[in-house]
Design a protein around this motif. Structure first.
Motif, PDB file in Angstrom:
ATOM      1  N   LYS A  22       0.675  -0.979  -0.096  1.00 22.75           N
ATOM      2  CA  LYS A  22      -0.077   0.004   0.069  1.00 22.75           C
ATOM      3  C   LYS A  22       0.858   1.265  -0.190  1.00 22.75           C
ATOM      4  CE  LYS A  22      -3.744   2.082   2.245  1.00 22.75           C
ATOM      5  NZ  LYS A  22      -4.807   1.921   3.565  1.00 22.75           N
ATOM      6  N   THR A  23       1.980   1.254   0.772  1.00 24.04           N
ATOM      7  CA  THR A  23       2.777   2.223   0.907  1.00 24.04           C
ATOM      8  C   THR A  23       3.589   2.463  -0.620  1.00 24.04           C
ATOM      9  OG1 THR A  23       3.354   1.810   3.049  1.00 24.04           O
ATOM     10  CG2 THR A  23       4.888   3.386   2.150  1.00 24.04           C
ATOM     11  N   THR A  24       3.942   1.620  -1.339  1.00 24.59           N
ATOM     12  CA  THR A  24       4.478   1.560  -2.530  1.00 24.59           C
ATOM     13  C   THR A  24       3.676   2.228  -3.581  1.00 24.59           C
ATOM     14  OG1 THR A  24       6.021  -0.363  -1.955  1.00 24.59           O
ATOM     15  CG2 THR A  24       5.737   0.186  -4.223  1.00 24.59           C
ATOM     16  N   LEU A  25       2.240   1.679  -3.540  1.00 27.02           N
ATOM     17  CA  LEU A  25       1.299   2.268  -4.233  1.00 27.02           C
ATOM     18  C   LEU A  25       1.095   3.830  -4.286  1.00 27.02           C
ATOM     19  CD1 LEU A  25      -0.491   1.575  -6.469  1.00 27.02           C
ATOM     20  CD2 LEU A  25      -2.300   1.027  -4.939  1.00 27.02           C
ATOM     21  N   GLN A  26       1.097   4.101  -2.807  1.00 23.89           N
ATOM     22  CA  GLN A  26       0.942   5.666  -2.711  1.00 23.89           C
ATOM     23  C   GLN A  26       2.023   6.268  -3.175  1.00 23.89           C
ATOM     24  OE1 GLN A  26       0.452   5.361   1.702  1.00 23.89           O
ATOM     25  NE2 GLN A  26      -1.867   5.430   1.416  1.00 23.89           N
ATOM     26  N   ALA A  27       3.354   5.885  -2.943  1.00 23.57           N
ATOM     27  CA  ALA A  27       4.515   6.530  -3.486  1.00 23.57           C
ATOM     28  C   ALA A  27       4.466   6.630  -4.947  1.00 23.57           C
ATOM     29  CB  ALA A  27       5.764   5.828  -3.050  1.00 23.57           C
ATOM     30  N   ARG A  42       1.704   6.715  -6.954  1.00 23.58           N
ATOM     31  CA  ARG A  42       0.878   7.643  -7.175  1.00 23.58           C
ATOM     32  C   ARG A  42       1.388   9.145  -7.043  1.00 23.58           C
ATOM     33  NH1 ARG A  42      -4.535   4.526  -4.719  1.00 23.58           N
ATOM     34  NH2 ARG A  42      -4.645   3.315  -6.357  1.00 23.58           N
ATOM     35  N   HIS A  43       1.956   9.201  -5.969  1.00 26.58           N
ATOM     36  CA  HIS A  43       2.689  10.571  -5.826  1.00 26.58           C
ATOM     37  C   HIS A  43       3.411  11.078  -6.785  1.00 26.58           C
ATOM     38  CE1 HIS A  43       3.946  14.072  -3.306  1.00 26.58           C
ATOM     39  NE2 HIS A  43       5.063  13.741  -3.507  1.00 26.58           N
TER      40      HIS A  43
END
Length: 128
Positions: free
Chosen positions: A4-9, A11-12
């Motif tokens: 989830k953290t990788t996906l957020q990164a 997207r950012h």
């Protein structure tokens, strides 16, 4: 949690990339941004035959095929000749068929080579 953290990164980073690409920055003078790419698909005379760079727009700047958005000239998207088939294979091949037909009709070896090298709208004077 890590996924989830990788996906957020991702997207950012993607959001930052798109914001930078729409600004007039040194970034947009090197990278093929969305505003450059949409002009590549326009069939207007002002935007025809331009912005070929897949990732780096710097190639178009070097070879003289770069065009920037012109105020008052809205891009019209499409092809110069109508696409008469819905078959994607036929659509992909028809451009090559038209080019080879043009080369076959051109008089002389020099004109045949010019058909391959010069912009798509060029025709030898004897075949025009």
């Amino acid at each position: 949690m890590c996924q989830k953290t990788t996906l957020q990164a991702v997207r950012h980073v993607n959001a930052v990339f798109w914001r930078l690409s729409y600004l007039s920055t040194p970034f947009s003078s090197v990278i093929n941004c969305p505003q450059h790419h949409r002009l590549h698909h326009a069939k207007n005379e002002a935007y025809h035959d331009c912005n070929y760079g897949g990732i780096l727009i710097v190639w178009d700047r070097w070879f003289g095929t770069f065009r920037d958005f012109q105020p008052g000239v809205a891009p019209v998207y499409g092809t110069l000749t109508p696409v008469l088939s819905t078959n994607p294979l036929k659509q992909g091949i028809m451009g090559w068929v038209h080019l080879l037909q043009k080369v076959g009709k051109a008089p002389g070896l020099l004109n045949k080579l010019k058909c391959l090298w010069l912009p798509p709208g060029w025709t030898p004077s004897k075949t025009a």
